[in-house]
Design an enzyme around this catalytic site. Structure first.
Site, PDB file in Angstrom:
ATOM      1  N   SER A  17       0.831  -1.218   0.000  1.00  0.00           N
ATOM      2  CA  SER A  17       0.000   0.000   0.000  1.00  0.00           C
ATOM      3  C   SER A  17       0.863   1.265   0.000  1.00  0.00           C
ATOM      4  O   SER A  17       0.472   2.278  -0.601  1.00  0.00           O
ATOM      5  CB  SER A  17      -0.980  -0.002   1.173  1.00  0.00           C
ATOM      6  OG  SER A  17      -0.322   0.190   2.396  1.00  0.00           O
ATOM      7  N   ARG A  35      22.715 -14.524   2.256  1.00  0.00           N
ATOM      8  CA  ARG A  35      22.061 -13.220   2.050  1.00  0.00           C
ATOM      9  C   ARG A  35      22.759 -12.391   0.986  1.00  0.00           C
ATOM     10  O   ARG A  35      22.121 -11.720   0.185  1.00  0.00           O
ATOM     11  CB  ARG A  35      22.081 -12.405   3.352  1.00  0.00           C
ATOM     12  CG  ARG A  35      21.085 -12.855   4.365  1.00  0.00           C
ATOM     13  CD  ARG A  35      21.027 -11.892   5.544  1.00  0.00           C
ATOM     14  NE  ARG A  35      20.328 -12.519   6.650  1.00  0.00           N
ATOM     15  CZ  ARG A  35      18.998 -12.584   6.740  1.00  0.00           C
ATOM     16  NH1 ARG A  35      18.242 -12.025   5.838  1.00  0.00           N
ATOM     17  NH2 ARG A  35      18.429 -13.197   7.748  1.00  0.00           N
ATOM     18  N   ARG A  63      13.322  -8.274   4.323  1.00  0.00           N
ATOM     19  CA  ARG A  63      14.620  -8.955   4.366  1.00  0.00           C
ATOM     20  C   ARG A  63      15.593  -8.097   5.167  1.00  0.00           C
ATOM     21  O   ARG A  63      15.628  -6.872   4.993  1.00  0.00           O
ATOM     22  CB  ARG A  63      15.217  -9.153   2.950  1.00  0.00           C
ATOM     23  CG  ARG A  63      14.354  -9.902   1.981  1.00  0.00           C
ATOM     24  CD  ARG A  63      13.901 -11.260   2.466  1.00  0.00           C
ATOM     25  NE  ARG A  63      14.981 -12.190   2.749  1.00  0.00           N
ATOM     26  CZ  ARG A  63      14.820 -13.303   3.469  1.00  0.00           C
ATOM     27  NH1 ARG A  63      13.640 -13.600   3.978  1.00  0.00           N
ATOM     28  NH2 ARG A  63      15.835 -14.097   3.678  1.00  0.00           N
ATOM     29  N   ILE A  64      16.371  -8.752   6.004  1.00  0.00           N
ATOM     30  CA  ILE A  64      17.445  -8.043   6.709  1.00  0.00           C
ATOM     31  C   ILE A  64      18.599  -7.890   5.722  1.00  0.00           C
ATOM     32  O   ILE A  64      18.957  -8.837   5.020  1.00  0.00           O
ATOM     33  CB  ILE A  64      17.868  -8.827   7.966  1.00  0.00           C
ATOM     34  CG1 ILE A  64      16.721  -8.763   8.979  1.00  0.00           C
ATOM     35  CG2 ILE A  64      19.155  -8.261   8.558  1.00  0.00           C
ATOM     36  CD1 ILE A  64      16.923  -9.617  10.206  1.00  0.00           C
ATOM     37  N   HIS A 102       9.167   2.591   8.799  1.00  0.00           N
ATOM     38  CA  HIS A 102       8.977   1.657   9.913  1.00  0.00           C
ATOM     39  C   HIS A 102       7.770   2.115  10.725  1.00  0.00           C
ATOM     40  O   HIS A 102       7.660   3.301  11.056  1.00  0.00           O
ATOM     41  CB  HIS A 102      10.236   1.629  10.791  1.00  0.00           C
ATOM     42  CG  HIS A 102      10.071   0.717  11.964  1.00  0.00           C
ATOM     43  ND1 HIS A 102      10.171  -0.652  11.857  1.00  0.00           N
ATOM     44  CD2 HIS A 102       9.768   0.971  13.261  1.00  0.00           C
ATOM     45  CE1 HIS A 102       9.943  -1.193  13.042  1.00  0.00           C
ATOM     46  NE2 HIS A 102       9.696  -0.234  13.910  1.00  0.00           N
ATOM     47  N   THR A 147      20.850   2.169   7.593  1.00  0.00           N
ATOM     48  CA  THR A 147      22.231   1.900   8.003  1.00  0.00           C
ATOM     49  C   THR A 147      22.300   0.408   8.329  1.00  0.00           C
ATOM     50  O   THR A 147      21.265  -0.260   8.373  1.00  0.00           O
ATOM     51  CB  THR A 147      22.598   2.730   9.258  1.00  0.00           C
ATOM     52  OG1 THR A 147      21.759   2.302  10.335  1.00  0.00           O
ATOM     53  CG2 THR A 147      22.424   4.221   9.014  1.00  0.00           C
ATOM     54  N   LEU A 206      19.496  -2.566  12.209  1.00  0.00           N
ATOM     55  CA  LEU A 206      18.079  -2.723  11.847  1.00  0.00           C
ATOM     56  C   LEU A 206      17.220  -1.600  12.445  1.00  0.00           C
ATOM     57  O   LEU A 206      17.332  -1.302  13.637  1.00  0.00           O
ATOM     58  CB  LEU A 206      17.589  -4.083  12.371  1.00  0.00           C
ATOM     59  CG  LEU A 206      16.152  -4.460  11.994  1.00  0.00           C
ATOM     60  CD1 LEU A 206      16.024  -4.714  10.507  1.00  0.00           C
ATOM     61  CD2 LEU A 206      15.706  -5.683  12.785  1.00  0.00           C
ATOM     62  N   ASP A 207      16.355  -1.020  11.607  1.00  0.00           N
ATOM     63  CA  ASP A 207      15.415   0.026  12.051  1.00  0.00           C
ATOM     64  C   ASP A 207      16.128   1.160  12.774  1.00  0.00           C
ATOM     65  O   ASP A 207      15.724   1.618  13.848  1.00  0.00           O
ATOM     66  CB  ASP A 207      14.299  -0.571  12.931  1.00  0.00           C
ATOM     67  CG  ASP A 207      13.466  -1.580  12.168  1.00  0.00           C
ATOM     68  OD1 ASP A 207      13.355  -1.448  10.931  1.00  0.00           O
ATOM     69  OD2 ASP A 207      12.942  -2.513  12.796  1.00  0.00           O
TER      70      ASP A 207
HETATM   71  C1  GRF Z   1       4.162  -0.632   6.695  1.00  0.00           C
HETATM   72  O1  GRF Z   1       3.460  -0.486   7.890  1.00  0.00           O
HETATM   73  C2  GRF Z   1       5.596  -0.247   6.860  1.00  0.00           C
HETATM   74  O2  GRF Z   1       5.815   0.687   7.864  1.00  0.00           O
HETATM   75  C3  GRF Z   1       6.260  -1.534   7.253  1.00  0.00           C
HETATM   76  O3  GRF Z   1       5.575  -2.531   6.587  1.00  0.00           O
HETATM   77  C4  GRF Z   1       4.263  -2.089   6.261  1.00  0.00           C
HETATM   78  C5  GRF Z   1       4.125  -2.259   4.797  1.00  0.00           C
HETATM   79  O4  GRF Z   1       2.805  -2.087   4.369  1.00  0.00           O
HETATM   80  N1  GRF Z   1       7.677  -1.486   6.964  1.00  0.00           N
HETATM   81  P1  GRF Z   1       2.480  -2.010   2.823  1.00  0.00           P
HETATM   82  O5  GRF Z   1       3.024  -3.299   2.206  1.00  0.00           O
HETATM   83  O6  GRF Z   1       3.143  -0.803   2.274  1.00  0.00           O
HETATM   84  O7  GRF Z   1       0.985  -1.944   2.733  1.00  0.00           O
END
Ligand code: GRF
Length: 192
Positions: free
Chosen positions: A15, A68, A94-95, A112, A144, A147-148
Site C-alpha cells: 500500500s 544473504r 529482508r534483513i 517503519h 544503516t 536494523l530500524d
Molecule cells: C508498513 O506499515 C511499513 O511501515 C512496514 O511494513 C508495512 C508495509 O505495508 N515497513 P504495505 O506493504 O506498504 O501496505
C-alpha cells in the site's frame, strides 16, 4: 527537471508502494518509480504495479538459502539494470547486509511503523498498545547496517485511542504512512 530513478522494494501488500506510484504521477514530482522489486513472487503489490504500467521484477530469496549476500547481488544487478538512483524499502521483509547497505549509502530509505527509536522490530502496534503509549506513529529513515536505525527523514504521530486494538491502530498509522512516504521520497530525490 531530470527525475530521479527510484526502485520500490516490497514483500507483500504494497500500500505504501501504491501511494508512491500515485504521488509520482504528478508532473512536478522529482522521482519516477522505475521498477518495483519483490522478493516474494506472490506479493500482492506486484499486481497493482503491473496494472499501473510500472516495470516489475522478482528476486526470490529462497533459492539463495542462508546466503544473504548472494541474494543481494542478484537484487543489486536488477537495480543496476534499471539504472536506479534511490532505493525505497516499503514493507521489504529482508534483513540487509552491510555490503548491500554500503552500496546505497545515503540513497536508501525505509519506513517503519513506530516512532523510532521506540519499537524497532516486529509487532510494533501490539507492543505500543501493551506499553500503554498515548502517541504512536511511523518513521522514515535512511538505512544503516543496524536494523530500524539511521538518520530520520520524517515522522508522523498518531494518537492511541481508548478501545484501540492492533488493527485499528495499524490502520491509523498506515494512513499517516501514505502521507509521509511520498513527502520523504520527494526530499531525498531533491537531495535535501
Ligand atoms: C508498513 O506499515 C511499513 O511501515 C512496514 O511494513 C508495512 C508495509 O505495508 N515497513 P504495505 O506493504 O506498504 O501496505
Amino acid at each position: 527537471m531530470a527525475r530521479k530513478r527510484a526502485a520500490v522494494l516490497i514483500s507483500g501488500r504494497g500500500s505504501n508502494m501504491v501511494a508512491l506510484i500515485e504521488a509520482a504521477t504528478a508532473a512536478d514530482y522529482p522521482a519516477e518509480i522505475a521498477v518495483v522489486v519483490s522478493n516474494d513472487p506472490q506479493a500482492k503489490g506486484l499486481d497493482f504495479a503491473k496494472s499501473a504500467g510500472i516495470p516489475t521484477a522478482v528476486v526470490d530469496h529462497k533459492p539463495f538459502g542462508k546466503n544473504r549476500e548472494a541474494f543481494e547481488r542478484a537484487l543489486q544487478s536488477e537495480l543496476e539494470k534499471h539504472r536506479i538512483e534511490i532505493v525505497v524499502l516499503a514493507g521489504f521483509m529482508r534483513i540487509l547486509t552491510a555490503w548491500f547497505v554500503s552500496q546505497w549509502d545515503g540513497r536508501m530509505i525505509n519506513i517503519h511503523p513506530s516512532l523510532l527509536p521506540s519499537f524497532p522490530g516486529l509487532h510494533t502496534h501490539r507492543r505500543a498498545i501493551e506499553e500503554g503509549v498515548k502517541v504512536h506513529g511511523s518513521t522514515v529513515h535512511f538505512v544503516t547496517p543496524a536494523l530500524d536505525h539511521g538518520p530520520i527523514v520524517i515522522q508522523a504521530a498518531v494518537p492511541v485511542l481508548p478501545g484501540d486494538d492492533e488493527d485499528s491502530l495499524a490502520a491509523r498509522v498506515l494512513r499517516a504512512e501514505h502521507r509521509i512516504y511520498p513527502q520523504a521520497v520527494r526530499w531525498v530525490a531533491e537531495d535535501r
